[in-house]
Design a protein around this motif. Structure first.
Motif, mmCIF file in Angstrom:
data_model
loop_
_atom_site.group_PDB
_atom_site.id
_atom_site.type_symbol
_atom_site.label_atom_id
_atom_site.label_comp_id
_atom_site.label_asym_id
_atom_site.label_seq_id
_atom_site.Cartn_x
_atom_site.Cartn_y
_atom_site.Cartn_z
ATOM 1 N N TYR A 5 0.829 -1.208 0.000
ATOM 2 C CA TYR A 5 0.000 0.000 0.000
ATOM 3 C C TYR A 5 0.865 1.261 0.000
ATOM 4 C CZ TYR A 5 -3.776 -3.180 1.388
ATOM 5 O OH TYR A 5 -4.688 -4.194 1.441
ATOM 6 N N SER A 6 1.903 1.251 0.829
ATOM 7 C CA SER A 6 2.786 2.420 0.896
ATOM 8 C C SER A 6 3.548 2.624 -0.415
ATOM 9 C CB SER A 6 3.775 2.281 2.054
ATOM 10 O OG SER A 6 3.084 2.240 3.269
ATOM 11 N N GLY A 7 3.988 1.518 -1.016
ATOM 12 C CA GLY A 7 4.704 1.612 -2.291
ATOM 13 C C GLY A 7 3.826 2.140 -3.407
ATOM 14 N N VAL A 8 2.592 1.653 -3.467
ATOM 15 C CA VAL A 8 1.657 2.134 -4.490
ATOM 16 C C VAL A 8 1.334 3.600 -4.255
ATOM 17 C CG1 VAL A 8 -0.690 1.900 -5.392
ATOM 18 C CG2 VAL A 8 0.694 -0.129 -5.001
ATOM 19 N N PHE A 9 1.157 3.985 -2.989
ATOM 20 C CA PHE A 9 0.878 5.396 -2.703
ATOM 21 C C PHE A 9 2.076 6.269 -3.068
ATOM 22 C CE2 PHE A 9 0.725 9.092 0.185
ATOM 23 C CZ PHE A 9 -0.386 9.708 -0.383
ATOM 24 N N ALA A 10 3.294 5.800 -2.797
ATOM 25 C CA ALA A 10 4.481 6.569 -3.183
ATOM 26 C C ALA A 10 4.561 6.717 -4.702
ATOM 27 C CB ALA A 10 5.744 5.899 -2.646
ATOM 28 N N LEU A 11 4.237 5.656 -5.419
ATOM 29 C CA LEU A 11 4.217 5.719 -6.879
ATOM 30 C C LEU A 11 3.139 6.695 -7.359
ATOM 31 C CD1 LEU A 11 5.367 4.559 -9.530
ATOM 32 C CD2 LEU A 11 3.658 2.738 -9.349
ATOM 33 N N PHE A 145 -2.669 4.016 -12.253
ATOM 34 C CA PHE A 145 -4.018 4.109 -11.682
ATOM 35 C C PHE A 145 -4.599 2.727 -11.394
ATOM 36 C CE2 PHE A 145 -8.710 4.494 -12.224
ATOM 37 C CZ PHE A 145 -8.942 5.120 -11.012
ATOM 38 N N ALA A 146 -4.349 1.763 -12.274
ATOM 39 C CA ALA A 146 -4.844 0.406 -12.030
ATOM 40 C C ALA A 146 -4.259 -0.151 -10.733
ATOM 41 C CB ALA A 146 -4.500 -0.504 -13.213
ATOM 42 N N LEU A 147 -2.971 0.072 -10.527
ATOM 43 C CA LEU A 147 -2.348 -0.368 -9.265
ATOM 44 C C LEU A 147 -2.961 0.340 -8.066
ATOM 45 C CD1 LEU A 147 1.508 -0.677 -9.799
ATOM 46 C CD2 LEU A 147 -0.032 -2.370 -8.816
ATOM 47 N N ALA A 148 -3.173 1.646 -8.190
ATOM 48 C CA ALA A 148 -3.753 2.416 -7.089
ATOM 49 C C ALA A 148 -5.175 1.947 -6.794
ATOM 50 C CB ALA A 148 -3.734 3.907 -7.423
ATOM 51 N N ALA A 149 -5.943 1.666 -7.841
ATOM 52 C CA ALA A 149 -7.313 1.189 -7.639
ATOM 53 C C ALA A 149 -7.313 -0.194 -6.993
ATOM 54 C CB ALA A 149 -8.066 1.167 -8.970
ATOM 55 N N LEU A 150 -6.374 -1.050 -7.400
ATOM 56 C CA LEU A 150 -6.251 -2.369 -6.775
ATOM 57 C C LEU A 150 -5.941 -2.222 -5.287
ATOM 58 C CD1 LEU A 150 -6.016 -5.472 -6.919
ATOM 59 C CD2 LEU A 150 -3.595 -5.135 -7.485
ATOM 60 N N ALA A 151 -4.958 -1.400 -4.969
ATOM 61 C CA ALA A 151 -4.590 -1.190 -3.562
ATOM 62 C C ALA A 151 -5.760 -0.596 -2.776
ATOM 63 C CB ALA A 151 -3.365 -0.276 -3.468
ATOM 64 N N HIS A 152 -6.458 0.353 -3.390
ATOM 65 C CA HIS A 152 -7.600 0.994 -2.734
ATOM 66 C C HIS A 152 -8.695 -0.034 -2.441
ATOM 67 C CE1 HIS A 152 -9.899 4.585 -1.664
ATOM 68 N NE2 HIS A 152 -10.920 4.067 -2.316
ATOM 69 N N GLY A 153 -8.984 -0.885 -3.425
ATOM 70 C CA GLY A 153 -9.999 -1.914 -3.236
ATOM 71 C C GLY A 153 -9.607 -2.909 -2.164
ATOM 72 N N LEU A 154 -8.372 -3.375 -2.214
ATOM 73 C CA LEU A 154 -7.908 -4.333 -1.201
ATOM 74 C C LEU A 154 -7.904 -3.715 0.186
ATOM 75 C CD1 LEU A 154 -4.945 -6.059 -3.101
ATOM 76 C CD2 LEU A 154 -7.241 -6.965 -2.643
ATOM 77 N N ARG A 155 -7.548 -2.457 0.258
ATOM 78 C CA ARG A 155 -7.545 -1.769 1.543
ATOM 79 C C ARG A 155 -8.935 -1.707 2.151
ATOM 80 N NH1 ARG A 155 -7.686 2.756 3.030
ATOM 81 N NH2 ARG A 155 -7.830 3.915 1.115
ATOM 82 N N HIS A 156 -9.938 -1.476 1.313
ATOM 83 C CA HIS A 156 -11.309 -1.404 1.824
ATOM 84 C C HIS A 156 -11.845 -2.783 2.195
ATOM 85 C CE1 HIS A 156 -12.570 2.779 1.666
ATOM 86 N NE2 HIS A 156 -11.690 2.896 0.680
ATOM 87 N N ILE A 157 -11.351 -3.828 1.563
ATOM 88 C CA ILE A 157 -11.767 -5.184 1.932
ATOM 89 C C ILE A 157 -11.144 -5.580 3.268
ATOM 90 C CG2 ILE A 157 -11.525 -7.631 1.333
ATOM 91 C CD1 ILE A 157 -11.778 -6.761 -1.615
ATOM 92 N N THR A 158 -9.862 -5.284 3.440
ATOM 93 C CA THR A 158 -9.144 -5.717 4.639
ATOM 94 C C THR A 158 -9.286 -4.756 5.812
ATOM 95 O OG1 THR A 158 -7.086 -4.630 3.944
ATOM 96 C CG2 THR A 158 -7.425 -6.926 3.241
#
Length: 174
Positions: A5-11, A145-158
């Protein structure tokens, strides 16, 4: 997962900085064009093309950062009436759909980039920009954006907290 999550946010943050640089570039190019036309009766003859490229970078490359800060436009008519857990699951589903669509678009741009590269296609302006360059920029932005959306979705699930720093909301002007 925290590192992911942190890596995707940094990207996403790096992409947003590049998008901001694109905005600064547009302002500079427009100002330069105004000076050329007003004082020297000439032009760069590529303003509309290059500003168009910069607009695509500004919009697409900033999407991940904006998503993580919760500033993308969304309709809360249904979502706000749901229980908290259902809100998170609906947000996750929407983010994962956005991820799939963005990844699909990035793949389509990959095909366009490869075709433009192999054919040596250039723009029709005096600059004759190889079209694979701006199309690559769009492709990379969609991938981020696809990576960010994936991370965002996983974050909301977990239920993992956002890596984005919390900022106080601006006071509305009345």
């Amino acid at each position: 997962m925290t590192r992911f999550y942190s890596g995707v946010f940094a990207l996403s943050r790096l992409a947003a900085v590049i998008a901001a640089c694109g905005l600064v570039y547009m302002v500079g190019h427009i100002a330069y064009e105004i000076i050329l036309r007003s004082f020297f009766a000439t032009s760069t003859f590529v303003l509309d093309e290059f500003v168009g490229y910069a607009i695509s970078i500004c919009v697409i490359w900033s999407l991940g950062y904006v998503l993580e800060h919760g500033d993308l436009i969304r309709v809360g008519l249904v979502l706000d009436r749901l229980p908290q857990r259902a809100q998170h699951l609906m947000t996750a589903a929407a983010a994962l759909v956005a991820c799939a669509l963005s990844a699909g678009l990035a793949w389509m741009f990959w095909i366009r980039v490869a075709r433009a590269w192999s054919r040596g296609t250039v723009s029709s302006s005096v600059a004759a920009v190889p079209t694979w360059i701006p199309e690559s920029a769009v492709m990379v932005g969609l991938g981020v954006f696809a990576l960010a959306a994936l991370a965002h979705g996983l974050r909301h699930i977990t239920g993992h907290p956002s890596p984005a720093p919390r900022t106080p909301l601006a006071t509305p002007v009345e």
